[in-house]
Design a protein around this motif. Structure first.
Motif, PDB file in Angstrom:
ATOM      1  N   LEU A   2       0.847  -1.186   0.000  1.00 15.82           N
ATOM      2  CA  LEU A   2       0.000   0.000   0.000  1.00 15.82           C
ATOM      3  C   LEU A   2       0.884   1.236   0.000  1.00 15.82           C
ATOM      4  N   CYS A   3       0.706   2.082  -0.999  1.00 15.26           N
ATOM      5  CA  CYS A   3       1.514   3.291  -1.133  1.00 15.26           C
ATOM      6  C   CYS A   3       0.615   4.515  -1.179  1.00 15.26           C
ATOM      7  N   LEU A   4       0.915   5.508  -0.364  1.00 11.66           N
ATOM      8  CA  LEU A   4       0.162   6.749  -0.414  1.00 11.66           C
ATOM      9  C   LEU A   4       0.420   7.463  -1.743  1.00 11.66           C
ATOM     10  N   THR A  29      -3.368   1.818  -3.636  1.00 13.97           N
ATOM     11  CA  THR A  29      -3.245   3.189  -3.164  1.00 13.97           C
ATOM     12  C   THR A  29      -4.584   3.666  -2.635  1.00 13.97           C
ATOM     13  N   PHE A  30      -4.529   4.665  -1.765  1.00 14.02           N
ATOM     14  CA  PHE A  30      -5.747   5.223  -1.168  1.00 14.02           C
ATOM     15  C   PHE A  30      -6.557   5.980  -2.211  1.00 14.02           C
ATOM     16  N   THR A 187      -9.153  -4.787   8.364  1.00 11.52           N
ATOM     17  CA  THR A 187      -8.002  -4.481   9.214  1.00 11.52           C
ATOM     18  C   THR A 187      -8.097  -5.242  10.526  1.00 11.52           C
ATOM     19  N   VAL A 228      -5.344  -6.007   5.912  1.00 10.32           N
ATOM     20  CA  VAL A 228      -4.577  -4.770   5.775  1.00 10.32           C
ATOM     21  C   VAL A 228      -3.968  -4.439   7.126  1.00 10.32           C
ATOM     22  N   GLY A 230      -2.452  -2.344   9.845  1.00 15.30           N
ATOM     23  CA  GLY A 230      -2.554  -0.921  10.104  1.00 15.30           C
ATOM     24  C   GLY A 230      -3.582  -0.613  11.177  1.00 15.30           C
ATOM     25  N   GLN A 261       1.738  -1.173   4.566  1.00 16.95           N
ATOM     26  CA  GLN A 261       2.117   0.145   4.091  1.00 16.95           C
ATOM     27  C   GLN A 261       3.612   0.211   3.763  1.00 16.95           C
ATOM     28  N   HIS A 262       3.934   0.755   2.595  1.00 17.79           N
ATOM     29  CA  HIS A 262       5.327   0.974   2.257  1.00 17.79           C
ATOM     30  C   HIS A 262       5.925   1.968   3.252  1.00 17.79           C
ATOM     31  N   ARG A 264       7.664   4.983   5.171  1.00 18.59           N
ATOM     32  CA  ARG A 264       7.819   6.396   4.826  1.00 18.59           C
ATOM     33  C   ARG A 264       8.562   7.092   5.952  1.00 18.59           C
ATOM     34  N   TRP A 270       4.498   4.867   9.858  1.00 21.21           N
ATOM     35  CA  TRP A 270       5.042   3.892   8.917  1.00 21.21           C
ATOM     36  C   TRP A 270       6.527   4.133   8.650  1.00 21.21           C
TER      37      TRP A 270
END
Length: 296
Positions: A2-4, A29-30, A187, A228, A230, A261-262, A264, A270
């Motif tokens: 998952l990448c923003l 992605t979101f 989740t 997911v 998170g 989540q990738h 960051r 994250w």
């Protein structure tokens, strides 16, 4: 993975191609107009971003985590989804939920829907979208959504349509998952339980899906289970061993996919070591059947 959608296109593209080469199965992605503290910061639109990604990658599947009906009508949305599925050669997955009560809910200048209306709209949105993507022509008049002689041509690359991954917690949304879902997205969090009890929440939610499937004579085994990471108290990507514990637990619960989540550096939620992305790929994504639930 998952990448923003917050980075410039060259940065996003380089990451997508890298994840593709590492063997990750999905890139999500979101799908928001903006999100939390990212309001006012760079934020790309999900469908154009995924469409461009589809045209510049070879293997990795792409999805929304999750699409919102808050600012959409199913007729133009169905056209966009079909186009994305065609460009990706059948690599798209529609992650979709009922929509929240945040800024997206009032972005069109209208009051936010009540919870009962949001759930009711979600059911009609899914039903209409399913009809649009599977029938040669659609004419219908619903409480919230209507269509007149709509043809989605040439149709999805995937048949009978692209898969729906439905994010659901409450009973009504879980029933919609049983009826329309090709995958269930969770989740593990529950609005009626402390987050520490997420494992119990997962089991209870899945039992509800099984009960709803029995009512319509559907095999619940035909529904993939996507977790997911998170909504849980643990930081599962702090080390590859911590991640392995989650993989083992989800495998025992018959989950088919794990999304995380990738990392960051600019977000403390994250900011795990970036090296974990390569370490997870090396350990879990290179031919180990016993770790088949690790795909994101």
């Amino acid at each position: 993975m998952l990448c923003l959608p917050t980075d410039d296109w060259p940065t996003w593209l380089a990451r997508a191609r890298h994840l593709d080469s590492l063997g990750y199965a999905h890139l999500w992605t979101f799908d928001h107009l903006s999100w939390r503290e990212y309001a006012g910061r760079p934020w790309m639109s999900a469908l154009p971003l995924l469409t461009a990604t589809a045209a510049t990658t070879n293997r990795i599947r792409l999805g929304t985590m999750v699409a919102s009906p808050n600012f959409r009508h199913p007729v133009p949305f169905a056209h966009e989804l079909m186009t994305l599925d065609q460009i990706s050669a059948g690599r798209f997955i529609l992650g979709i939920g009922a929509g929240g009560t945040g800024w997206d809910a009032t972005a069109l200048g209208l009051p936010a829907w009540s919870t009962p209306e949001r759930v009711s709209r979600f059911g009609e949105f899914l039903s209409t979208l399913d009809t649009l993507l599977t029938q040669p022509e659609t004419t219908l008049s619903g409480t919230y959504y209507s269509a007149s002689q709509v043809r989605i041509v040439p149709g999805c690359a995937q048949k009978p349509r692209l898969p729906f991954g439905i994010a659901a917690v409450g009973r009504k949304a879980l029933a919609l998952t049983a009826r329309y879902g090709d995958a269930w997205v969770t989740t593990g969090a529950s609005p009626t339980r402390p987050v520490e009890e997420w494992r119990l929440s997962i089991a209870e939610q899945w039992r509800t899906i099984e009960e709803e499937c029995a009512k319509i004579d559907r095999d619940p085994g035909s529904i993939d289970k996507i977790f997911v990471a998170g909504g849980t108290p643990e930081r599962f990507t702090s080390t590859v061993d911590t991640f392995a514990n989650l993989v083992d637990e989800l495998g025992k619960a018959d989950f088919t996919d794990l999304v995380f989540q990738h990392p960051r550096e600019d977000d403390e939620r994250w900011n795990d070591p970036i090296e974990v992305v390569e370490q997870i790929a090396q350990r879990f994504l290179h031919g180990s059947a016993e770790n088949s639930c690790v795909s994101e």
